[in-house]
Scaffold this motif. Sequence first.
Motif, short mmCIF file in Angstrom:
data_model
loop_
_atom_site.label_atom_id
_atom_site.label_comp_id
_atom_site.label_asym_id
_atom_site.label_seq_id
_atom_site.Cartn_x
_atom_site.Cartn_y
_atom_site.Cartn_z
N ILE A 8 -40.98 -3.08 -2.79
CA ILE A 8 -40.84 -3.52 -1.39
C ILE A 8 -40.27 -2.39 -0.55
O ILE A 8 -39.31 -1.73 -0.93
CB ILE A 8 -39.89 -4.74 -1.30
CG1 ILE A 8 -40.49 -5.92 -2.06
CG2 ILE A 8 -39.62 -5.12 0.16
CD1 ILE A 8 -39.67 -7.19 -2.03
N THR A 10 -39.02 -1.27 3.49
CA THR A 10 -38.71 -1.70 4.85
C THR A 10 -39.15 -0.57 5.77
O THR A 10 -38.70 0.57 5.62
CB THR A 10 -37.20 -1.98 5.00
OG1 THR A 10 -36.86 -3.01 4.07
CG2 THR A 10 -36.85 -2.43 6.40
N GLN A 44 -44.85 -9.78 10.83
CA GLN A 44 -43.41 -9.94 10.57
C GLN A 44 -42.80 -10.92 11.58
O GLN A 44 -41.91 -11.71 11.23
CB GLN A 44 -42.70 -8.58 10.66
CG GLN A 44 -41.25 -8.62 10.19
CD GLN A 44 -41.15 -8.90 8.68
OE1 GLN A 44 -41.82 -8.27 7.88
NE2 GLN A 44 -40.33 -9.88 8.32
N PHE A 47 -43.41 -14.41 10.40
CA PHE A 47 -42.50 -14.82 9.32
C PHE A 47 -41.09 -15.05 9.87
O PHE A 47 -40.38 -15.95 9.42
CB PHE A 47 -42.50 -13.78 8.19
CG PHE A 47 -43.84 -13.63 7.50
CD1 PHE A 47 -44.74 -14.69 7.46
CD2 PHE A 47 -44.22 -12.42 6.92
CE1 PHE A 47 -45.99 -14.57 6.83
CE2 PHE A 47 -45.45 -12.29 6.29
CZ PHE A 47 -46.34 -13.36 6.25
N ALA A 48 -40.71 -14.24 10.87
CA ALA A 48 -39.37 -14.41 11.44
C ALA A 48 -39.23 -15.75 12.16
O ALA A 48 -38.13 -16.28 12.30
CB ALA A 48 -39.09 -13.26 12.41
N LYS A 54 -39.77 -19.44 1.25
CA LYS A 54 -39.61 -18.66 0.00
C LYS A 54 -40.21 -19.40 -1.18
O LYS A 54 -39.96 -20.59 -1.38
CB LYS A 54 -38.12 -18.41 -0.30
CG LYS A 54 -37.41 -17.57 0.74
CD LYS A 54 -37.49 -16.08 0.45
CE LYS A 54 -36.71 -15.27 1.45
NZ LYS A 54 -37.31 -14.56 2.49
N MET A 78 -47.43 -8.06 2.97
CA MET A 78 -46.24 -8.47 3.74
C MET A 78 -45.77 -9.87 3.33
O MET A 78 -44.57 -10.13 3.26
CB MET A 78 -46.54 -8.42 5.24
CG MET A 78 -46.68 -6.99 5.75
SD MET A 78 -46.85 -6.93 7.54
CE MET A 78 -45.25 -7.53 8.07
N ALA A 79 -46.72 -10.76 3.06
CA ALA A 79 -46.33 -12.12 2.64
C ALA A 79 -45.58 -12.04 1.31
O ALA A 79 -44.56 -12.72 1.11
CB ALA A 79 -47.56 -13.00 2.52
N ASN A 82 -42.11 -10.64 1.87
CA ASN A 82 -41.21 -11.55 2.58
C ASN A 82 -40.84 -12.80 1.78
O ASN A 82 -40.09 -13.63 2.26
CB ASN A 82 -41.81 -11.94 3.93
CG ASN A 82 -41.58 -10.87 4.99
OD1 ASN A 82 -40.55 -10.85 5.65
ND2 ASN A 82 -42.52 -9.95 5.12
N TYR A 158 -40.23 -3.98 9.51
CA TYR A 158 -40.93 -5.04 8.77
C TYR A 158 -40.94 -4.70 7.28
O TYR A 158 -40.72 -3.56 6.88
CB TYR A 158 -42.35 -5.24 9.30
CG TYR A 158 -43.27 -4.04 9.21
CD1 TYR A 158 -44.00 -3.78 8.06
CD2 TYR A 158 -43.43 -3.19 10.31
CE1 TYR A 158 -44.86 -2.68 7.99
CE2 TYR A 158 -44.28 -2.10 10.25
CZ TYR A 158 -44.99 -1.85 9.08
OH TYR A 158 -45.83 -0.77 9.01
N LYS A 159 -41.19 -5.75 6.49
CA LYS A 159 -41.18 -5.58 5.04
C LYS A 159 -42.60 -5.62 4.50
O LYS A 159 -43.38 -6.52 4.85
CB LYS A 159 -40.42 -6.74 4.40
CG LYS A 159 -38.93 -6.58 4.42
CD LYS A 159 -38.39 -7.57 3.41
CE LYS A 159 -37.06 -8.09 3.83
NZ LYS A 159 -36.71 -9.31 3.13
#
Length: 548
Positions: A8, A10, A44, A47-48, A54, A78-79, A82, A158-159
């Motif tokens: 992962i 960032t 992102q 998702f925020a 989760k 990204m999914a 996150n 973003y992750k």
Amino acid sequence: MTILLSEIRTVATKPYPDQRPGTSGLRKKTKIFQQPHYLANFVQSIFAALEGFKGKTLVVGGDGRFFNREAIQIVIRMAAANGFGEILVGRGGILSTPAASAVIRAEQAFGGIVLSASHNPGGPEADFGIKYNISNGGPAPEKITEAIFAHSGTIQSYKIIEAPDVDLDRLGETRVGGAIVRIIDPVAVYLALMESLFDFPAIAQIFKDGFTLKFDAMSAVTGPYAKAIFEDALGAAKGSVINGEPLPDFGGHHPDPNLVHARHLLDLAMSDAAPDLCAASDGDGDRNLIIGRGQFVTPSDSLAIIAANAHLAPGYRSGIAGVARSMPTSRAADRVAEKLKIGMYETPTGWKFFGNLLDAGRVTICGEESAGAGSNHVREKDGLWAVLMWLNILAARKTGVKEIVRAHWAEFGRHYYSRHDYEEVASEGAEALIANLRAKLPGLPGQGFGALKVEAADDFAYTDPVDASVSEKQGIRVLFTEGSRIVYRLSGTGTAGATLRVYIERYEPDPAKHELETQEALADLIACAEKIAEISRYTGRDKPSVIT
Ligand code: G16
């Protein structure tokens, strides 16, 4: 299972100021989406705006347009980064919008991401889009889209997982970080749902008896669905589905099934070689076009006729709870609801406004003038569903489209209806036109325009009867004493400049006056629409670019 080594990361980023979702998600020129981090910022921000996903399932698919595959790889990585536990992706990155909705519901997923700019053209110089759908399978409501936009304005990072691309063309599972990516058959769940709603044996029988269909998939997403349903399951002749391969640029065409971009179907339907039914769907499969031999069915009439006849299909045999339509859609369906003594709801433009009504069981059938119809089977409008509904009605009533439309008008009266679009006009002019109209509203009632007299005029506001949320400024309505109506609003789906939509409607109860040409029947209202809004002055155009 394939396991892709991953880590992962960032990534630092900066906000883009233009990521407010419109009528249906974020739609922009493809080049805008290809800017560094642009798509990732928006994903992102989605998702925020969400909580509690989760370990849960996300459905991902698109209409196959240019940049679809690259975008899907970014969304997957990204999914996974996150924290989603499972990501379901249609094979080849393909999922029609209604099929995505069906999969979200069938798999009880947390939500879904659909990559599409719908009926807008595709390609490096054309359009791309993305939208988020919630767990009921429908487009995210404004509360979520506004939260997405708010986050996009402050995003700093973003992750994403650094991993090789997932093979989108092979059914099966791949582990990406902590998530399982499952590539699924894009058609199976949807086909099973359609079989549960419609009388497939009766429809297959009319094809056996010689019924002919021409369905244009417009080189967009519905090709594989249409072939599986019409040709393979229902036995329509091979070749009934045309332009059935999804292409990244839709073959250079505009995949909008209206009388401009699907003109060839209208010409065919009006010719001696007309099949019994001509139909089409758009880029992402949620719109529909219905033309019988010698008879185009306006989307507003189609909604009314479907509402009046839905009980002929097994999935709706016990009747419908209510009907909803967007405000600019003609009021033809209202007359059916009145007769059936069921609820009728008038919502702002945008399928997302139907979600609460469907979830609450207040309505079963919804529709819009913009070529959309659907039901509570999913939470999107559904192009192939509409075609199947018509086939089911035709099979049950054993008559033609034209006869059904004429009988409907004779029973309920005819709503002459047309939409005039002024596409890609300068935003400043379009906004000034609307501002000027708003300013004029209080003075309009009582004013006369030839034989027409204004009864009321307002700026449509909607209070959702389920959650009491309020949406204001949803279109200017001018209502005339003899029951006609003009509506003005700016499109929320364009990607360049502004598009002014003018919706014109006249109710004619007298069957002796049902055979007029639509533009003729509306001529005085069309002239009046110009007078009231000063369209040519504000847009610099003396005629619309599209008439539907
Ligand atoms: C979208 C929305 C529809 C809306 C249509 C036109 O359809 O889902 O609810 O009626 O846009 O909206 P506007 O008049 O704001 O351009 P689609 O098929 O483009 O996803």
